[in-house]
Structure formats: C-alpha cells, structure tokens
Design a protein around this motif. Structure first.
Motif, PDB file in Angstrom:
ATOM      1  N   LYS A 107      47.928  64.721  37.245  1.00 31.01           N
ATOM      2  CA  LYS A 107      47.546  64.621  38.657  1.00 31.01           C
ATOM      3  C   LYS A 107      46.026  64.587  38.791  1.00 31.01           C
ATOM      4  CE  LYS A 107      47.756  69.616  38.933  1.00 31.01           C
ATOM      5  NZ  LYS A 107      48.456  70.808  39.374  1.00 31.01           N
ATOM      6  N   PRO A 108      45.543  64.116  39.939  1.00 33.03           N
ATOM      7  CA  PRO A 108      44.090  64.100  40.143  1.00 33.03           C
ATOM      8  C   PRO A 108      43.488  65.478  39.934  1.00 33.03           C
ATOM      9  CG  PRO A 108      45.168  62.810  41.850  1.00 33.03           C
ATOM     10  CD  PRO A 108      46.260  63.498  41.069  1.00 33.03           C
ATOM     11  N   GLY A 109      42.356  65.512  39.260  1.00 34.16           N
ATOM     12  CA  GLY A 109      41.670  66.774  39.001  1.00 34.16           C
ATOM     13  C   GLY A 109      42.246  67.531  37.823  1.00 34.16           C
ATOM     14  N   SER A 110      43.093  66.877  37.040  1.00 34.47           N
ATOM     15  CA  SER A 110      43.755  67.565  35.933  1.00 34.47           C
ATOM     16  C   SER A 110      44.035  66.571  34.797  1.00 34.47           C
ATOM     17  CB  SER A 110      45.027  68.216  36.472  1.00 34.47           C
ATOM     18  OG  SER A 110      45.736  68.872  35.461  1.00 34.47           O
ATOM     19  N   TRP A 111      45.231  66.631  34.205  1.00 38.65           N
ATOM     20  CA  TRP A 111      45.606  65.683  33.155  1.00 38.65           C
ATOM     21  C   TRP A 111      45.719  64.286  33.768  1.00 38.65           C
ATOM     22  CZ3 TRP A 111      46.357  67.577  28.181  1.00 38.65           C
ATOM     23  CH2 TRP A 111      46.556  68.958  28.057  1.00 38.65           C
ATOM     24  N   HIS A 112      45.212  63.285  33.066  1.00 40.42           N
ATOM     25  CA  HIS A 112      45.380  61.905  33.529  1.00 40.42           C
ATOM     26  C   HIS A 112      45.246  60.916  32.381  1.00 40.42           C
ATOM     27  CE1 HIS A 112      41.043  62.783  33.933  1.00 40.42           C
ATOM     28  NE2 HIS A 112      40.836  61.505  33.695  1.00 40.42           N
ATOM     29  N   ILE A 113      45.859  59.774  32.581  1.00 37.84           N
ATOM     30  CA  ILE A 113      45.749  58.686  31.614  1.00 37.84           C
ATOM     31  C   ILE A 113      44.636  57.789  32.135  1.00 37.84           C
ATOM     32  CG2 ILE A 113      46.915  56.666  30.626  1.00 37.84           C
ATOM     33  CD1 ILE A 113      49.588  58.303  31.183  1.00 37.84           C
ATOM     34  N   MET A 114      43.658  57.518  31.283  1.00 42.68           N
ATOM     35  CA  MET A 114      42.497  56.755  31.725  1.00 42.68           C
ATOM     36  C   MET A 114      42.589  55.333  31.178  1.00 42.68           C
ATOM     37  SD  MET A 114      38.664  58.152  31.291  1.00 42.68           S
ATOM     38  CE  MET A 114      37.242  57.113  31.549  1.00 42.68           C
ATOM     39  N   LEU A 115      42.590  54.376  32.092  1.00 43.98           N
ATOM     40  CA  LEU A 115      42.633  52.966  31.720  1.00 43.98           C
ATOM     41  C   LEU A 115      41.202  52.448  31.859  1.00 43.98           C
ATOM     42  CD1 LEU A 115      45.773  52.134  33.922  1.00 43.98           C
ATOM     43  CD2 LEU A 115      45.769  52.815  31.515  1.00 43.98           C
ATOM     44  N   ILE A 116      40.572  52.241  30.728  1.00 49.00           N
ATOM     45  CA  ILE A 116      39.138  51.942  30.727  1.00 49.00           C
ATOM     46  C   ILE A 116      38.853  50.451  30.618  1.00 49.00           C
ATOM     47  CG2 ILE A 116      36.952  52.410  29.533  1.00 49.00           C
ATOM     48  CD1 ILE A 116      38.431  55.007  28.498  1.00 49.00           C
ATOM     49  N   GLY A 117      37.941  49.987  31.452  1.00 49.78           N
ATOM     50  CA  GLY A 117      37.490  48.597  31.395  1.00 49.78           C
ATOM     51  C   GLY A 117      38.557  47.583  31.758  1.00 49.78           C
ATOM     52  N   PRO A 118      39.200  47.725  32.928  1.00 49.26           N
ATOM     53  CA  PRO A 118      40.209  46.719  33.301  1.00 49.26           C
ATOM     54  C   PRO A 118      39.529  45.374  33.573  1.00 49.26           C
ATOM     55  CG  PRO A 118      39.782  48.225  35.130  1.00 49.26           C
ATOM     56  CD  PRO A 118      39.012  48.755  33.962  1.00 49.26           C
ATOM     57  N   LYS A 119      40.147  44.283  33.070  1.00 51.69           N
ATOM     58  CA  LYS A 119      39.589  42.945  33.319  1.00 51.69           C
ATOM     59  C   LYS A 119      39.676  42.651  34.806  1.00 51.69           C
ATOM     60  CE  LYS A 119      39.516  40.074  29.239  1.00 51.69           C
ATOM     61  NZ  LYS A 119      40.478  40.555  28.236  1.00 51.69           N
ATOM     62  N   GLU A 120      40.802  43.087  35.384  1.00 56.45           N
ATOM     63  CA  GLU A 120      40.996  42.911  36.810  1.00 56.45           C
ATOM     64  C   GLU A 120      41.642  44.182  37.339  1.00 56.45           C
ATOM     65  OE1 GLU A 120      43.177  39.612  39.570  1.00 56.45           O
ATOM     66  OE2 GLU A 120      42.401  38.983  37.624  1.00 56.45           O
ATOM     67  N   VAL A 121      41.135  44.665  38.443  1.00 54.19           N
ATOM     68  CA  VAL A 121      41.673  45.917  38.991  1.00 54.19           C
ATOM     69  C   VAL A 121      42.905  45.602  39.850  1.00 54.19           C
ATOM     70  CG1 VAL A 121      41.173  47.864  40.529  1.00 54.19           C
ATOM     71  CG2 VAL A 121      39.433  47.067  38.915  1.00 54.19           C
TER      72      VAL A 121
END
Lengths: 246, 157
Positions: free
Chosen positions: B101-115
């Motif tokens: 959840k926000p402010g806690s554990w999260h999966i980070m998707l870095i550098g999306p070609k397109e959001v």
C-alpha cells in the motif's frame, strides 16, 4: 506559555528521529541536526500574545518565521520567488519526480484538499496555492516538474532551481532530505567531497521529510503539517488558521 | 524417445498445474497508481494472502508494461524522513497476509516507456519463493495513503 508548548511539540518531532530502522546508510546530508537546532532557537526565541486557533494536525508556530529570499524556476521561462508568496496562503511540499510512493501520495492528498475547498458550498474558503519544490534539480528540469504536478491539479505550481537555492529554501522552512546512492540494490559509500563514482552520479534515491509547510500571506512560515496527511484535516485546520488571521 | 518426450511433457504439465493449485497465494485488489504522463517511476499495490502452511515470499515481479526494471521496495519513516528501501523479497507468513500500500510495501515499475492511464490494465507476473508464478492483472487508478491502524482511504474515481 506558547514557548514550552512548542518545545514539547518539537521534541515529539524529534522522537521520530531514532536511528532504528536504517538498513542502508546514507551519505549526503543536508545538515539535519543543524536545522533542528536553528528551528529550536528561532521558534523558542519569542512568544505571541494571541492564543492560536484550535487545530487537529497543524502545528502553528508561536511566531511566524521569515523565509529567506529565494528565486526558483517555474517551467522553462517563468520564475517563482518570495514575492509570489505575498497576499495569499501557500502550502509547500518538497520532493522529486522519481519518487514513486510518498510524493504521489502527498500530491494526491493536496489535490483532494483543493478540490474539497473548491466544492465547499456552505462557507467559502480561500484557496491556497500549492507549491511542489523538486529537491532534485540534477534530474528534474523545471518544465518536467510543472508537467508532473499539473497531473494532480491544474493549479499546482511545480518549481526547482539551482541546488544551492533549493537547499536554502528547504533549510529556511525546515524541510530535510538526503541522497542515498545504490549499486545493484546495495548502498554505495563514497566520500561526499569527491562525489559519486563516474557513471553512478544518478544512482540515488532521495530520502525526504513528508512535512507540508503553510506560508501565510505575509510570506512567512506559519504552520507545519507532519505526516500522515488527511485532506479533510488540512482543509479544516487551514480554515481555522485563515479565520484567526482575520 | 517419443515416449520419453511425452512423459517429460506430461510431468511438466502436471508440475505446472499443481504449482498453480499449490501456490496458495491469494492476490486481491491489485492496482497501479495513476501517475503523470512523464512519471519516471510507478508503483503497484495489492494484498497478498498466504493460505498454505509454509512461509512464502514474493521474490520477483515481471510486467508486460515496457519498463526499464522492476524492484521491490518498502517506504519507511526513519530519521524524520520517508525512505525507500529496496527489498530482496516480500515475506508472506504461513496463513498470514501482506498488504502492499502507499507509504509501505510497493512494487516499483521504473522507467516506463509510456505511462498507463486510468482504467488501463497492467499484466504482472508474481514469482514466489517456492518457484511458482502467478499472473495477475492490475487496474490503473488514483490512490491515496493508507492510514495508520489499517483504515483504508483508497479513492475510487
């Protein structure tokens, strides 16, 4: 009376600073202890005559604090400086666009706050300007910062500038942040004097305070909202503060 | 040779089927937070429930979204600051659960070609510590912080 009250509040802020969970050490600091000391001296120095309005989350400074003069960039051409704070209330947040969790959460809450003020039908409330300051000019161009914040609310102001200028403004308000460098998920340690190893100059995340700063229409720091933030509470506390401002 | 081939295929099929059934990890409410069109990083959240007798962990996430990389992170409050700390895995204890959840554990998707935009679906493959994989679909939506004490303040628009 306000003096001991505020010092107690400050102490409770400091209670969060225990070095408990810090799996990775950190290498670039923008003098945190220094700031706390400066804030304590400045805030403890003088008292005020009027009792502060009752607030739920906002900590009102006993004496509004002057912010050092600054000039930052807003988009490719415009500037944003201390004169832009005069005559209106401003909410400040310090972050950076590569921040995937904390900054979007805060910007969403601030956008929700503005929308709630806009939708208020019973009593009109003066809408504050919301200013997001990127503390990462190394990777955030001013136009990118503006584009980034406009997504959350079309009226949001996104600014950044020379690192020294950003640092000075942050220090003046009491925002803290530091760069933490990583290589393959592991902390990268180097002498800050020498800088990051070649090719790894941008391999950092930024740890930062999640405080929202309220600046009054005289351009002085008036109150701070420490996290977690709720739009309803910010809206109500802001209304109480605005009313007492008269 | 041919018999061997079918035996191997059969065994593989059986393994695949059983791993899905035995995975025992229930994923609920997966979502990717709507972000500005120029956002350099996105976050995905969900609730993981482990209905097995053994501890499990989420060790890797892959996505159909073109991104530079995916990392597991946790936001912590320390030193008066919010810090993002990369995690090797996200533990889900036997018969326990873990909320991303926000402010806690999260999966980070870095550098999306397109959001991706609101309403889009993002395919995610969760790789677990027992080697099993689980494919899920996360919806893109706006979100807000979870309050301390588990009071959910997610917003649906």
């Amino acid at each position: 009376m306000p003096r001991p009250f505020f010092i107690a509040v400050l102490a409770s802020f400091k209670g969060n600073n225990k070095m408990t969970t810090q799996p990775y050490s950190v290498f670039y600091k923008v003098g945190r202890g220094w700031l706390m000391l400066a804030a304590a001296l400045l805030l403890g120095g003088c008292g005020s005559s009027n009792p502060p309005p009752k607030t739920e989350a906002a900590t009102i400074l006993p004496q509004a604090k002057a912010i050092s003069a600054f000039t930052l960039s807003r988009g490719p051409e415009k500037t944003f400086d201390d004169e832009n704070l005069k005559g209106r209330w401003s909410l400040f947040f310090f972050g950076y666009t590569r921040c995937p969790d904390v900054c979007p959460t805060e910007l969403f809450t601030l956008a929700e706050t503005l929308r709630k003020i806009e939708e208020k039908s019973d009593t009109a409330q003066e809408k504050p300007q919301v200013v997001f300051v990127s503390v990462d000019p190394q990777q955030d161009q001013p136009e990118a910062v503006q584009k980034y914040v406009s997504f959350y609310h079309p009226e949001f102001i996104g600014v950044t500038g020379e690192q020294v200028a950003v640092d000075k403004l942050a220090r003046s308000m009491g925002a803290i942040y530091e760069r933490a460098y990583f290589l393959n998920g592991k902390a990268l340690i180097f002498d800050p004097e020498e800088g990051a190893p070649e090719g790894l100059e941008n391999s950092y995340l930024i740890n930062h305070s999640a405080t929202i700063f309220l600046v009054n229409p005289e351009g002085k720091l008036h109150a701070v909202f420490s996290s977690p933030h709720m739009s309803d509470t910010i809206m109500k506390d802001l209304a109480a503060i605005q009313q007492s401002w008269g | 040779m041919k018999t061997n081939f079918y035996r191997v295929m059969g065994a593989l099929l059986l393994m695949a089927t059983s791993s899905i059934q035995a995975a025992g990890l229930m994923v609920s409410d997966p979502w990717v937070r709507a972000a500005p069109p120029n956002a350099p990083a996105l976050a995905a959240f969900m609730t993981l429930e482990n209905h097995t007798n053994s501890d499990l962990a989420l060790v890797e996430v892959r996505t159909s979204l073109p991104v530079a990389r995916v990392e597991l992170h946790r936001t912590i409050m320390a030193d008066g600051m919010m810090k993002m700390v990369q995690q090797k895995q996200m533990p889900v204890a036997a018969h326990g659960s873990l909320q991303l959840k926000p402010g806690s554990w999260h999966i980070m998707l870095i550098g999306p070609k397109e959001v991706p935009v609101m309403g889009d679906s993002v395919a995610l493959t969760l790789v677990l510590s027992d080697g099993s994989e689980q494919k899920i679909t996360a919806k893109v939506r706006k979100g807000n912080m979870m309050m301390k004490g588990g009071h959910n303040k997610m917003m649906h628009h």
